[in-house]
Design a protein around this motif. Structure first.
Motif, PDB file in Angstrom:
ATOM      1  N   ASP A 174       1.180  -1.370   0.099  1.00 51.13           N
ATOM      2  CA  ASP A 174       0.072  -0.125  -0.092  1.00 51.13           C
ATOM      3  C   ASP A 174       0.957   1.199   0.020  1.00 51.13           C
ATOM      4  OD1 ASP A 174      -2.601   0.869   0.101  1.00 51.13           O
ATOM      5  OD2 ASP A 174      -2.452   1.688   2.215  1.00 51.13           O
ATOM      6  N   TRP A 175       2.041   1.254   0.666  1.00 49.56           N
ATOM      7  CA  TRP A 175       2.767   2.402   1.004  1.00 49.56           C
ATOM      8  C   TRP A 175       3.582   2.453  -0.471  1.00 49.56           C
ATOM      9  CZ3 TRP A 175       7.778   3.449   0.230  1.00 49.56           C
ATOM     10  CH2 TRP A 175       8.250   4.546   0.702  1.00 49.56           C
ATOM     11  N   VAL A 176       4.053   1.626  -1.220  1.00 48.69           N
ATOM     12  CA  VAL A 176       4.705   1.676  -2.358  1.00 48.69           C
ATOM     13  C   VAL A 176       3.832   2.121  -3.369  1.00 48.69           C
ATOM     14  CG1 VAL A 176       5.760   0.108  -4.308  1.00 48.69           C
ATOM     15  CG2 VAL A 176       6.627  -0.293  -1.686  1.00 48.69           C
ATOM     16  N   GLY A 231       5.924   0.471 -11.157  1.00 52.61           N
ATOM     17  CA  GLY A 231       4.694   0.637 -11.943  1.00 52.61           C
ATOM     18  C   GLY A 231       4.576  -0.816 -12.710  1.00 52.61           C
ATOM     19  N   GLY A 232       5.150  -1.755 -12.528  1.00 56.27           N
ATOM     20  CA  GLY A 232       4.891  -3.259 -13.109  1.00 56.27           C
ATOM     21  C   GLY A 232       3.316  -3.307 -13.066  1.00 56.27           C
ATOM     22  N   SER A 233       2.831  -4.188 -13.713  1.00 54.39           N
ATOM     23  CA  SER A 233       1.485  -4.689 -13.369  1.00 54.39           C
ATOM     24  C   SER A 233       1.410  -6.179 -12.814  1.00 54.39           C
ATOM     25  CB  SER A 233       0.569  -4.678 -14.797  1.00 54.39           C
ATOM     26  OG  SER A 233      -0.542  -5.459 -14.735  1.00 54.39           O
ATOM     27  N   ALA A 234       1.429  -6.295 -11.521  1.00 61.01           N
ATOM     28  CA  ALA A 234       1.325  -7.591 -11.069  1.00 61.01           C
ATOM     29  C   ALA A 234       0.525  -7.809  -9.914  1.00 61.01           C
ATOM     30  CB  ALA A 234       2.754  -8.008 -10.651  1.00 61.01           C
ATOM     31  N   GLY A 235       0.164  -8.944  -9.130  1.00 58.58           N
ATOM     32  CA  GLY A 235      -0.697  -9.054  -8.276  1.00 58.58           C
ATOM     33  C   GLY A 235      -0.024  -9.356  -7.067  1.00 58.58           C
ATOM     34  N   ARG A 236      -0.992 -10.081  -6.181  1.00 59.50           N
ATOM     35  CA  ARG A 236      -0.333 -10.246  -4.682  1.00 59.50           C
ATOM     36  C   ARG A 236      -0.282 -11.801  -4.329  1.00 59.50           C
ATOM     37  NH1 ARG A 236      -4.988  -6.272  -2.346  1.00 59.50           N
ATOM     38  NH2 ARG A 236      -6.119  -7.507  -4.010  1.00 59.50           N
ATOM     39  N   GLU A 237      -1.262 -12.474  -5.128  1.00 60.38           N
ATOM     40  CA  GLU A 237      -1.470 -13.821  -4.431  1.00 60.38           C
ATOM     41  C   GLU A 237      -0.099 -14.562  -4.674  1.00 60.38           C
ATOM     42  OE1 GLU A 237      -1.607 -14.177  -7.645  1.00 60.38           O
ATOM     43  OE2 GLU A 237      -1.035 -16.442  -7.845  1.00 60.38           O
ATOM     44  N   GLY A 238       0.604 -14.578  -5.713  1.00 59.66           N
ATOM     45  CA  GLY A 238       1.891 -15.352  -5.772  1.00 59.66           C
ATOM     46  C   GLY A 238       2.858 -15.046  -4.551  1.00 59.66           C
ATOM     47  N   LEU A 285      -1.433  -2.609  -9.046  1.00 56.84           N
ATOM     48  CA  LEU A 285      -2.443  -3.577  -8.810  1.00 56.84           C
ATOM     49  C   LEU A 285      -3.684  -3.061  -9.698  1.00 56.84           C
ATOM     50  CD1 LEU A 285      -2.577  -4.207  -5.091  1.00 56.84           C
ATOM     51  CD2 LEU A 285      -2.141  -5.634  -6.695  1.00 56.84           C
ATOM     52  N   GLY A 286      -4.047  -1.925  -9.444  1.00 54.89           N
ATOM     53  CA  GLY A 286      -5.463  -1.425 -10.197  1.00 54.89           C
ATOM     54  C   GLY A 286      -6.439  -1.442  -9.522  1.00 54.89           C
ATOM     55  N   VAL A 287      -6.453  -1.760  -8.041  1.00 59.21           N
ATOM     56  CA  VAL A 287      -7.690  -1.666  -7.331  1.00 59.21           C
ATOM     57  C   VAL A 287      -8.728  -0.600  -7.619  1.00 59.21           C
ATOM     58  CG1 VAL A 287      -8.483  -1.920  -5.004  1.00 59.21           C
ATOM     59  CG2 VAL A 287      -6.570  -3.212  -5.475  1.00 59.21           C
ATOM     60  N   PRO A 288      -8.148   0.798  -7.674  1.00 59.24           N
ATOM     61  CA  PRO A 288      -9.226   1.683  -7.914  1.00 59.24           C
ATOM     62  C   PRO A 288     -10.078   1.365  -9.179  1.00 59.24           C
ATOM     63  CG  PRO A 288      -7.078   2.554  -7.331  1.00 59.24           C
ATOM     64  CD  PRO A 288      -6.940   1.234  -7.673  1.00 59.24           C
ATOM     65  N   PRO A 335      -4.186  -8.867 -11.036  1.00 57.49           N
ATOM     66  CA  PRO A 335      -4.629  -8.380 -12.587  1.00 57.49           C
ATOM     67  C   PRO A 335      -5.744  -9.332 -13.310  1.00 57.49           C
ATOM     68  CG  PRO A 335      -1.993  -8.759 -12.257  1.00 57.49           C
ATOM     69  CD  PRO A 335      -3.021  -9.153 -11.026  1.00 57.49           C
ATOM     70  N   LEU A 336      -5.694 -10.580 -12.993  1.00 63.64           N
ATOM     71  CA  LEU A 336      -6.958 -11.227 -13.497  1.00 63.64           C
ATOM     72  C   LEU A 336      -8.282 -10.764 -13.055  1.00 63.64           C
ATOM     73  CD1 LEU A 336      -5.261 -14.955 -13.148  1.00 63.64           C
ATOM     74  CD2 LEU A 336      -5.830 -13.691 -15.233  1.00 63.64           C
TER      75      LEU A 336
END
Lengths: 423, 423
Positions: free
Chosen positions: B48-50, B119-126, B298-301, B338-339
């Protein structure tokens, strides 16, 4: 350890076979949904009528031996080919032999209604599952060429019928879908029937509701937040629920064998069972037990009451014995609603000693005893979510998992095959 | 067809071994929960901070090639033994060889934070799953004798770690528990790790929440009642979601191979990937695409926005390409958020043409594209219930089942073994 004999399919198959699969099962499951959903609607409406009639005419319990004899005669002369009930469906899934005779549906419907008319303690899922499975299986005969039913399709059709029956009789489509996938194999879940079971479960539930038939609602208004102490209580309660599930399975098993051993002519078994039930009810009514009739029939009002205030400690045991006697002697109906009763009553009574809200304990018992007795933990967790909402899911889930783990490798469905040891 | 090699356990075993099993896993899962839940909390807070730092300093995307090089160098010199990530965990579950090196946890944490910082597009679960799995697996080394860990226990421990990581990073314990059971075997679910995965999932979620870390909420306010036309729309949407899932899997696969083929020195791959991402972002920003930065990170918004109003039709495709390029070139992070974005954006855009509410379509896409890409339909259905409530479950469930059915026998986890063909 994880080797499988399944051939590795091609990595990028055409979408065409999948599309055909989808369209074929959409059509088949529409038919299954209409058949099973309508059968469940007819069953629920007539069961409601029968239950209210019996409650308005309490003397009908005096006919327990006669009702038992009638059920026994019916199956002796018309139902020998379908007498194994749920287990027959599971056996056909494992080793397909013959199409289930259509008569399974009307016979189990009549047998269950007769059982409830005289006050036998039985449930609904067996009836709905047998009607759903038998009706679905007729499609094997009725639509052989037009839809090119392969032998494997029949297995999926039976699973779809079971899912449809379960989903529509309880109004819990997700639990119904997973129940059909989960019930025939203990400790494993196969996904090949995923689409048929989900389509049939949601479709049949929709059909039953479209007939205007509703379902009982339960509520768990207060759910404490998780803590180490509530976790410990939940696990302990789960162990008690599994012991109760084991007790029910053992009791029913012993009674079935005893009746077979001591009474040679099958129609006489439920007649004697009915007489014993009547004697038990009379003995209990002259002893200190109040309102013995609440243990007869489905017992839905008592299940609802279990969520509201703690029930007496002996309620679950009485229901367990009366149900084992009813079903063990040869009356018809399912095990599941009595298991809901037994679990909810035990959970409710545990509120006397365990520091959790009574409705939460009743809800945990409601699904967990069934999870332990049927070895279907995921279906029971989903049922908990569908009936009680998502707020209590942590308690419900852990109670079901522990109840499943501790209930041994035997269950209410003798034809269930062990796919994987539990621990 | 249904033969199994599992020895039939004794029918009425003592409750003692089960009780020991329960107590042992209660202790082990408490440790796993604390480790994985705390790791997820640290990860979520720092992520979140990053993310906020990067959003406040947009020039950081200029460092994409440098960030890529750093991630690449880090794994080249310290992380070769843990470079396979999620697949390494799945391989160990199938064929246990060595304990996962502890360094997997800090490396994937740092790699993911670095990926998101530029700004890479990646997720969290991995990330969460690798931290959970690696930390859990350390217990094999740390507690060998005191708790008598049998070789089989290690498999259960890895499943528990995966469940704990997934559950705590998304705040969906039930989905996490089933994800751990479901992910390593396509088309089958085994129950032997049922208790460990449920205990670890609920425990880790509790620990993360106890650290004060919350999760994003999504709402599906309007759900139309089922009808033949909404069913048809749902199935059609499910097919589109599965095609998208396939597209993502194929695209990521092609890019991974292309980078391997054309760039020999591994650390250079994410550096070149970062440069390509930067070029793509610049090209898009001078063309007609508004607000390109929403596709980074992440793109959550944007996921939240997808539930509120229909997104443009190209949003899901852009995110798909940018994520494939990010992960395919060797940046770190998960595929799942991302999915979620891709699915929610596609569902949201489908509201332009399909007659279902936008939030419902976004919610269906959110879980269904993931279900198709990871081949974990049950976990995705449960996630839908945990995130959106039970009101939309029929639509969610059928979309996930169809997306799973049509997505082929390949997925985002290459080490997933096919246990059963899908149809």
């Amino acid at each position: 350890m994880l080797k499988t004999t399944v051939p590795r399919p091609s990595r990028w198959p055409d979408p065409l076979p999948q599309l055909l699969f989808l369209l074929r099962w959409l059509l088949l499951c529409t038919l299954v949904s209409v058949l099973a959903g309508t059968a469940s609607a007819v069953f629920l409406v007539s069961l409601d009528w029968v239950t209210r009639y019996r409650e308005a005419h309490p003397w009908l319990v005096l006919l327990l031996p006669v009702g038992g004899l009638l059920v026994g005669l019916m199956y002796q002369y018309f139902g020998q080919s379908v007498a194994k009930g749920n287990n027959q469906l599971l056996e056909e899934i494992h080793q397909p032999r013959d199409v289930i005779p259509l008569r399974m549906a009307p016979l189990v419907l009549l047998g269950t209604l007769l059982t409830h008319l005289v006050g036998g303690s039985a449930g609904r899922e067996g009836t709905a599952v047998q009607m759903g499975g038998a009706l679905a299986d007729q499609l094997t005969k009725w639509l052989p060429r037009a839809l090119r039913l392969r032998p494997r399709d029949r297995r999926l059709l039976l699973v779809a019928g079971i899912s449809a029956g379960f989903a529509s009789v309880f109004g819990t489509p997700l639990a119904g879908a997973v129940f059909g996938l989960e019930v025939f194999l203990m400790g494993r879940l196969r996904y090949d029937a995923l689409l048929p079971s989900f389509l049939a479960a949601f479709g049949a539930d929709w059909v039953t509701q479209a007939w205007g038939v509703g379902h009982t609602h339960y509520a768990i208004p207060v759910v404490p937040s998780f803590s180490p102490s509530t976790l410990a209580v939940t696990l302990a309660a789960g162990v008690l629920f599994s012991i109760t599930a084991r007790g029910f399975v053992a009791c029913a098993h012993i009674l079935v064998n005893a009746f077979k051993r001591f009474i040679a002519w099958p129609p006489l078994r439920p007649a004697v069972g009915g007489a014993l039930l009547l004697a038990a009810a009379w003995l209990l009514s002259i002893s200190a037990v109040p309102d013995i009739t609440r243990y007869l029939g489905l017992g839905v009002p008592t299940i609802v009451a279990a969520f509201e205030a703690p029930l007496p400690w002996y309620a679950f045991g009485l229901k367990l014995l009366i149900t084992s006697l009813t079903l063990g002697s040869g009356f018809k109906g399912g095990e599941v609603t009595p298991l809901f009763f037994i679990g909810a009553a035990l959970g409710s009574a545990l509120a006397w000693v365990l520091p959790l809200p009574v409705a939460l304990l009743a809800g945990m018992g409601f699904v967990a005893v069934f999870a332990g007795a049927a070895n279907t933990p995921l279906a029971c967790i989903l049922m908990g979510m569908e009936l009680f909402g998502t707020g209590s899911v942590g308690y419900i889930a852990l109670a079901c998992v522990v109840a499943y783990l501790f209930s041994g490798h035997r269950g209410i469905y003798g034809a269930q095959v062990i796919g994987e040891a539990k621990h």
